[in-house]
Motif scaffolding. Structure first.
Motif, PDB file in Angstrom:
ATOM      1  N   CYS A  43      -0.963  -8.219   5.367  1.00 20.49           N
ATOM      2  CA  CYS A  43      -0.719  -6.907   4.777  1.00 20.49           C
ATOM      3  C   CYS A  43      -0.566  -5.867   5.876  1.00 20.49           C
ATOM      4  O   CYS A  43      -1.063  -6.029   6.997  1.00 20.49           O
ATOM      5  N   HIS A  44       0.138  -4.801   5.543  1.00 23.48           N
ATOM      6  CA  HIS A  44       0.316  -3.674   6.459  1.00 23.48           C
ATOM      7  C   HIS A  44      -1.004  -2.908   6.553  1.00 23.48           C
ATOM      8  O   HIS A  44      -1.768  -2.837   5.567  1.00 23.48           O
ATOM      9  N   PRO A  45      -1.307  -2.298   7.715  1.00 20.56           N
ATOM     10  CA  PRO A  45      -2.580  -1.579   7.849  1.00 20.56           C
ATOM     11  C   PRO A  45      -2.759  -0.453   6.829  1.00 20.56           C
ATOM     12  O   PRO A  45      -3.892  -0.137   6.454  1.00 20.56           O
ATOM     13  N   ARG A  46      -1.666   0.123   6.355  1.00 27.19           N
ATOM     14  CA  ARG A  46      -1.790   1.184   5.352  1.00 27.19           C
ATOM     15  C   ARG A  46      -2.271   0.655   4.000  1.00 27.19           C
ATOM     16  O   ARG A  46      -2.724   1.425   3.156  1.00 27.19           O
ATOM     17  N   ASP A  47      -2.159  -0.665   3.790  1.00 26.47           N
ATOM     18  CA  ASP A  47      -2.568  -1.256   2.520  1.00 26.47           C
ATOM     19  C   ASP A  47      -3.931  -1.944   2.590  1.00 26.47           C
ATOM     20  O   ASP A  47      -4.434  -2.432   1.576  1.00 26.47           O
ATOM     21  N   ALA A  48      -4.523  -1.992   3.774  1.00 30.04           N
ATOM     22  CA  ALA A  48      -5.727  -2.805   3.976  1.00 30.04           C
ATOM     23  C   ALA A  48      -6.899  -2.334   3.132  1.00 30.04           C
ATOM     24  O   ALA A  48      -7.629  -3.151   2.542  1.00 30.04           O
ATOM     25  N   GLN A  49      -7.120  -1.043   3.041  1.00 32.98           N
ATOM     26  CA  GLN A  49      -8.280  -0.546   2.300  1.00 32.98           C
ATOM     27  C   GLN A  49      -8.207  -0.912   0.825  1.00 32.98           C
ATOM     28  O   GLN A  49      -9.207  -1.263   0.202  1.00 32.98           O
ATOM     29  N   ASP A  78     -14.170   3.685   6.726  1.00 36.09           N
ATOM     30  CA  ASP A  78     -15.273   4.195   5.902  1.00 36.09           C
ATOM     31  C   ASP A  78     -15.622   3.210   4.795  1.00 36.09           C
ATOM     32  O   ASP A  78     -16.802   2.963   4.510  1.00 36.09           O
ATOM     33  N   HIS A  79     -14.608   2.631   4.166  1.00 37.51           N
ATOM     34  CA  HIS A  79     -14.847   1.683   3.075  1.00 37.51           C
ATOM     35  C   HIS A  79     -15.524   0.413   3.603  1.00 37.51           C
ATOM     36  O   HIS A  79     -16.447  -0.111   2.974  1.00 37.51           O
ATOM     37  N   ALA A  80     -15.045  -0.075   4.754  1.00 34.25           N
ATOM     38  CA  ALA A  80     -15.626  -1.287   5.337  1.00 34.25           C
ATOM     39  C   ALA A  80     -17.092  -1.083   5.689  1.00 34.25           C
ATOM     40  O   ALA A  80     -17.936  -1.946   5.416  1.00 34.25           O
ATOM     41  N   LEU A  81     -17.413   0.056   6.276  1.00 38.04           N
ATOM     42  CA  LEU A  81     -18.797   0.330   6.655  1.00 38.04           C
ATOM     43  C   LEU A  81     -19.676   0.538   5.418  1.00 38.04           C
ATOM     44  O   LEU A  81     -20.835   0.110   5.392  1.00 38.04           O
ATOM     45  N   ALA A  82     -19.119   1.149   4.380  1.00 35.16           N
ATOM     46  CA  ALA A  82     -19.897   1.417   3.169  1.00 35.16           C
ATOM     47  C   ALA A  82     -20.200   0.138   2.406  1.00 35.16           C
ATOM     48  O   ALA A  82     -21.267   0.008   1.783  1.00 35.16           O
TER      49      ALA A  82
END
Length: 280
Positions: A43-49, A78-82
């Motif tokens: 996936c493209h980095p803009r879609d990773a979250q 932020d999502h990964a850390l949360a």
């Protein structure tokens, strides 16, 4: 239906154009090899979250400099850390992952780093030079890098930049690590041809040099590249510690080493995928 194998979200920008390198070739090869052990989706980095929660591990590879998509990267981080997501490289890096302030800090602390200051007011702390390298603290891939003479230097806007003397070198050399374990090294016989690389057999002193920065960074899971230069006096100095998404130059190593690298990466990802997530 699940295959029962760990799943990997392979974050890459296959369209990103870098000087002297084809990022897409490396990621096409690497993702194809990882499919032997994992279910892999690119996936493209803009879609990773938006996609990351569906996968066991998020592998950040040649996704391009985050300066081109800062809001999306911030949301991903932020999502990964949360959520405690398993991200490879893990998001604890203190080097390029957090900008280039670490070069100033390491220099002040006496580490063997290319002399670095963060403003013209500190120029007296650098060796005198006929030319100086000015680079953004949050740049990448030489974006915004300038080489200036001393008269030009005094008139620059020095907010958020680093300043280094233009050091005379014999060659550049890079050391590649997975999970703090050395894998291989490559060097540039001609400093003017940064990406014309050849195999390099490091001495124990070379490995000790590189390992010192890996230990300083303290990253448990991820791929890191220690970029250094050999000065005309024979000393190794750190140029950069790439700890976010370092290009690997896999096409410049032997097939045997390339396959060994894939095996080591597969093992590291498998180990990470088996770790418990917070709250589970």
């Amino acid at each position: 239906m699940s295959s029962g194998r760990p799943s990997v979200l392979f974050v890459t920008d296959l369209s990103y154009e870098a000087r002297g390198r084809r990022y897409c070739d490396e990621d096409i090869y690497l993702s194809s090899q990882l499919r032997e052990a994992f279910d892999v989706a690119l996936c493209h980095p803009r879609d990773a979250q938006a996609l990351m929660d569906r996968f066991d591990v998020v592998l950040v590879r040649n996704s391009g400099p985050v300066i081109y998509y800062p809001e999306q990267y911030r949301a991903f981080r932020d999502h990964a850390l949360a959520t405690g997501a398993r991200v490879f490289n893990e998001l604890t890096g203190k080097a390029d992952m957090a900008g280039k302030q670490y070069l100033v800090d390491l220099c002040r602390a006496g580490y063997p780093v290319v002399p670095t200051v963060e403003g013209v007011d500190d120029l007296d702390r650098l060796p005198q030079s006929d030319a100086y390298v000015v680079k953004p603290k949050f740049g990448a891939d030489s974006v915004g890098l300038r080489i200036l003479d001393p008269t030009q230097l005094r008139g620059i806007d020095d907010r958020d930049v680093l300043i280094q003397p233009h050091v005379a070198i014999d060659y550049e050399v890079s050391f590649y690590f997975i999970d703090r374990t050395f894998e291989y090294a490559l060097y540039t016989p001609d400093p003017a041809q940064r990406w014309q690389l050849r195999a390099y057999e490091p001495t124990q002193a070379d490995l000790d040099f590189a390992q010192r920065f890996i230990d300083w960074n303290g990253m448990r899971h991820g791929i890191q590249r220690v970029d250094a230069c050999r000065t005309a006096e024979g000393t190794l100095l750190l140029v950069e510690l790439e700890d976010l998404n370092p290009y690997l130059s896999l096409d410049s190593i032997s097939e045997q080493r390339r396959l060994r690298f894939v095996r080591q990466l597969t093992g590291a990802l498998s180990e990470l995928a088996a770790t418990d997530l917070p709250g589970r």
